[in-house]
Design a protein around this motif. Sequence first.
Motif, PDB file in Angstrom:
ATOM      1  N   VAL A 137       0.872  -1.172   0.000  1.00 24.12           N
ATOM      2  CA  VAL A 137       0.000   0.000   0.000  1.00 24.12           C
ATOM      3  C   VAL A 137       0.908   1.219   0.000  1.00 24.12           C
ATOM      4  O   VAL A 137       1.662   1.429   0.954  1.00 24.12           O
ATOM      5  CB  VAL A 137      -0.929   0.018   1.219  1.00 24.12           C
ATOM      6  CG1 VAL A 137      -1.789   1.278   1.222  1.00 24.12           C
ATOM      7  CG2 VAL A 137      -1.802  -1.234   1.235  1.00 24.12           C
ATOM      8  N   PRO A 138       0.885   2.032  -1.066  1.00 30.55           N
ATOM      9  CA  PRO A 138       1.827   3.155  -1.159  1.00 30.55           C
ATOM     10  C   PRO A 138       1.684   4.136  -0.004  1.00 30.55           C
ATOM     11  O   PRO A 138       0.579   4.365   0.515  1.00 30.55           O
ATOM     12  CB  PRO A 138       1.452   3.821  -2.491  1.00 30.55           C
ATOM     13  CG  PRO A 138       0.783   2.745  -3.273  1.00 30.55           C
ATOM     14  CD  PRO A 138       0.044   1.906  -2.265  1.00 30.55           C
ATOM     15  N   THR A 139       2.815   4.694   0.385  1.00 32.63           N
ATOM     16  CA  THR A 139       2.798   5.762   1.370  1.00 32.63           C
ATOM     17  C   THR A 139       2.163   6.997   0.751  1.00 32.63           C
ATOM     18  O   THR A 139       2.183   7.199  -0.468  1.00 32.63           O
ATOM     19  CB  THR A 139       4.224   6.097   1.817  1.00 32.63           C
ATOM     20  OG1 THR A 139       5.030   6.362   0.658  1.00 32.63           O
ATOM     21  CG2 THR A 139       4.837   4.932   2.574  1.00 32.63           C
ATOM     22  N   ALA A 200      -0.772   1.240 -18.009  1.00 32.38           N
ATOM     23  CA  ALA A 200      -2.053   0.568 -17.798  1.00 32.38           C
ATOM     24  C   ALA A 200      -2.209   0.275 -16.316  1.00 32.38           C
ATOM     25  O   ALA A 200      -1.227  -0.022 -15.620  1.00 32.38           O
ATOM     26  CB  ALA A 200      -2.127  -0.725 -18.603  1.00 32.38           C
ATOM     27  N   CYS A 201      -3.444   0.333 -15.839  1.00 31.45           N
ATOM     28  CA  CYS A 201      -3.742   0.019 -14.441  1.00 31.45           C
ATOM     29  C   CYS A 201      -5.068  -0.726 -14.409  1.00 31.45           C
ATOM     30  O   CYS A 201      -6.058  -0.274 -14.999  1.00 31.45           O
ATOM     31  CB  CYS A 201      -3.804   1.295 -13.603  1.00 31.45           C
ATOM     32  SG  CYS A 201      -4.098   1.004 -11.840  1.00 31.45           S
ATOM     33  N   ARG A 202      -5.105  -1.877 -13.720  1.00 30.55           N
ATOM     34  CA  ARG A 202      -6.329  -2.678 -13.677  1.00 30.55           C
ATOM     35  C   ARG A 202      -6.390  -3.465 -12.375  1.00 30.55           C
ATOM     36  O   ARG A 202      -5.387  -3.645 -11.688  1.00 30.55           O
ATOM     37  CB  ARG A 202      -6.372  -3.658 -14.860  1.00 30.55           C
ATOM     38  CG  ARG A 202      -5.237  -4.662 -14.868  1.00 30.55           C
ATOM     39  CD  ARG A 202      -5.201  -5.515 -16.117  1.00 30.55           C
ATOM     40  NE  ARG A 202      -3.992  -6.310 -16.196  1.00 30.55           N
ATOM     41  CZ  ARG A 202      -3.894  -7.578 -15.788  1.00 30.55           C
ATOM     42  NH1 ARG A 202      -4.948  -8.200 -15.277  1.00 30.55           N
ATOM     43  NH2 ARG A 202      -2.749  -8.230 -15.898  1.00 30.55           N
ATOM     44  N   ARG A 203      -7.589  -3.940 -12.060  1.00 28.88           N
ATOM     45  CA  ARG A 203      -7.773  -4.814 -10.910  1.00 28.88           C
ATOM     46  C   ARG A 203      -7.018  -6.116 -11.136  1.00 28.88           C
ATOM     47  O   ARG A 203      -7.029  -6.682 -12.216  1.00 28.88           O
ATOM     48  CB  ARG A 203      -9.260  -5.132 -10.718  1.00 28.88           C
ATOM     49  CG  ARG A 203     -10.047  -4.044 -10.065  1.00 28.88           C
ATOM     50  CD  ARG A 203      -9.846  -4.029  -8.531  1.00 28.88           C
ATOM     51  NE  ARG A 203     -10.534  -5.133  -7.851  1.00 28.88           N
ATOM     52  CZ  ARG A 203      -9.923  -6.110  -7.175  1.00 28.88           C
ATOM     53  NH1 ARG A 203      -8.619  -6.166  -7.093  1.00 28.88           N
ATOM     54  NH2 ARG A 203     -10.628  -7.051  -6.574  1.00 28.88           N
ATOM     55  N   LYS A 231      -4.753   7.902  -7.954  1.00 29.47           N
ATOM     56  CA  LYS A 231      -6.167   7.595  -8.174  1.00 29.47           C
ATOM     57  C   LYS A 231      -6.631   6.389  -7.365  1.00 29.47           C
ATOM     58  O   LYS A 231      -7.811   6.003  -7.429  1.00 29.47           O
ATOM     59  CB  LYS A 231      -6.427   7.365  -9.665  1.00 29.47           C
ATOM     60  CG  LYS A 231      -6.234   8.637 -10.498  1.00 29.47           C
ATOM     61  CD  LYS A 231      -6.338   8.360 -11.981  1.00 29.47           C
ATOM     62  CE  LYS A 231      -6.333   9.672 -12.766  1.00 29.47           C
ATOM     63  NZ  LYS A 231      -5.128  10.483 -12.507  1.00 29.47           N
ATOM     64  N   LEU A 232      -5.717   5.795  -6.592  1.00 27.57           N
ATOM     65  CA  LEU A 232      -6.042   4.605  -5.813  1.00 27.57           C
ATOM     66  C   LEU A 232      -5.533   4.763  -4.383  1.00 27.57           C
ATOM     67  O   LEU A 232      -4.647   4.030  -3.923  1.00 27.57           O
ATOM     68  CB  LEU A 232      -5.415   3.362  -6.450  1.00 27.57           C
ATOM     69  CG  LEU A 232      -5.842   3.026  -7.876  1.00 27.57           C
ATOM     70  CD1 LEU A 232      -4.918   1.966  -8.467  1.00 27.57           C
ATOM     71  CD2 LEU A 232      -7.286   2.555  -7.881  1.00 27.57           C
ATOM     72  N   THR A 235      -4.714   1.739  -1.323  1.00 28.61           N
ATOM     73  CA  THR A 235      -5.024   0.529  -2.081  1.00 28.61           C
ATOM     74  C   THR A 235      -3.762  -0.293  -2.291  1.00 28.61           C
ATOM     75  O   THR A 235      -2.688   0.254  -2.554  1.00 28.61           O
ATOM     76  CB  THR A 235      -5.624   0.899  -3.452  1.00 28.61           C
ATOM     77  OG1 THR A 235      -6.801   1.677  -3.252  1.00 28.61           O
ATOM     78  CG2 THR A 235      -5.992  -0.352  -4.246  1.00 28.61           C
ATOM     79  N   PHE A 236      -3.888  -1.616  -2.192  1.00 23.86           N
ATOM     80  CA  PHE A 236      -2.775  -2.519  -2.448  1.00 23.86           C
ATOM     81  C   PHE A 236      -2.439  -2.497  -3.937  1.00 23.86           C
ATOM     82  O   PHE A 236      -3.314  -2.684  -4.783  1.00 23.86           O
ATOM     83  CB  PHE A 236      -3.137  -3.941  -2.020  1.00 23.86           C
ATOM     84  CG  PHE A 236      -2.015  -4.928  -2.162  1.00 23.86           C
ATOM     85  CD1 PHE A 236      -1.125  -5.154  -1.121  1.00 23.86           C
ATOM     86  CD2 PHE A 236      -1.840  -5.643  -3.338  1.00 23.86           C
ATOM     87  CE1 PHE A 236      -0.084  -6.073  -1.255  1.00 23.86           C
ATOM     88  CE2 PHE A 236      -0.814  -6.559  -3.481  1.00 23.86           C
ATOM     89  CZ  PHE A 236       0.069  -6.773  -2.430  1.00 23.86           C
ATOM     90  N   ILE A 237      -1.160  -2.286  -4.249  1.00 28.64           N
ATOM     91  CA  ILE A 237      -0.712  -2.148  -5.640  1.00 28.64           C
ATOM     92  C   ILE A 237       0.498  -3.034  -5.875  1.00 28.64           C
ATOM     93  O   ILE A 237       1.371  -3.171  -5.011  1.00 28.64           O
ATOM     94  CB  ILE A 237      -0.370  -0.681  -5.962  1.00 28.64           C
ATOM     95  CG1 ILE A 237      -1.656   0.161  -6.022  1.00 28.64           C
ATOM     96  CG2 ILE A 237       0.392  -0.557  -7.282  1.00 28.64           C
ATOM     97  CD1 ILE A 237      -1.421   1.626  -6.202  1.00 28.64           C
TER      98      ILE A 237
END
Length: 288
Positions: A137-139, A200-203, A231-232, A235-237
Amino acid sequence: MSERSNEAVEVQAPELSRFTTEHLQQALGLSTELGWPYRLEDWAFAQGLGEGLALEQNGMLIGTAMRWQYGPAFATLGMIIVANAAQGRGYGARLFDALLDDAGSQTLLLNSTQEGLALYGHRGFLPIGEVHQHQGVPTRKLPSPELDCIRAAEVSELPMIDELDSETVGMPRGRLLQCLAQAGRLSVIARNGVVTGYAACRRFGRGYVIGPVVAADVTQAQTLIEDAISKLPDTFIRVDIPGVSDLGSWLETRGLKRVDTVTAMVRGTPPQPSGDARLFALCSQSLG
């Protein structure tokens, strides 16, 4: 207790067949057993883009192997799984050899765990680099003014994105890009009507995956990834990067820790990128 209930169940020899949508639910069970965080939707996305093989025994799926075609000359291989209870019997080699037979003489690329190196090496695959898996999860970070240069891609720009991607990776991946645009979000850096970078970014899995990321330099790549992160929130990325991308240290500072490393391998003549852009993040370790 009846005499019939005491009869031993006949164990049939495993049989190979084409992987279809009917295998998806059991395939999810296989990947879950191995600790892979795939969702059913992730399996369906991969299956819809490629083709593969299923190994079944007594009506149960015990192994999978997939291939994704990029033009007539290239393909990537992945999602090679054997159920824990069926391992150690040569089923992985059987699946992989059947996959190679289907592929013929084209160039094949894959990303291998440490456990798979011997299997692939014995079949002519050579190491060409590393892929580092970063996730978390980003800081929190305030958006940079540089994000103003990024916007959502327009449908009319897909051919330009496709051309940029093909030049960068050395393979035509137009269908992949179309599916990514439908499944998530494509963002671009465009100046004077020319796309010079995209992401690209997706679930995917436990949260979202950012990739592919193609950019002119590391600063553009960071900006594209930062835009997706912004934008997230909370959120876990996940981001899978080539070991030579120069992004690893920066991703660590953003809270995306390096959790795994795999070996990129090729059999045949590697694709030859052209142009000035670079691939900074993969779509996935299987799809490339």
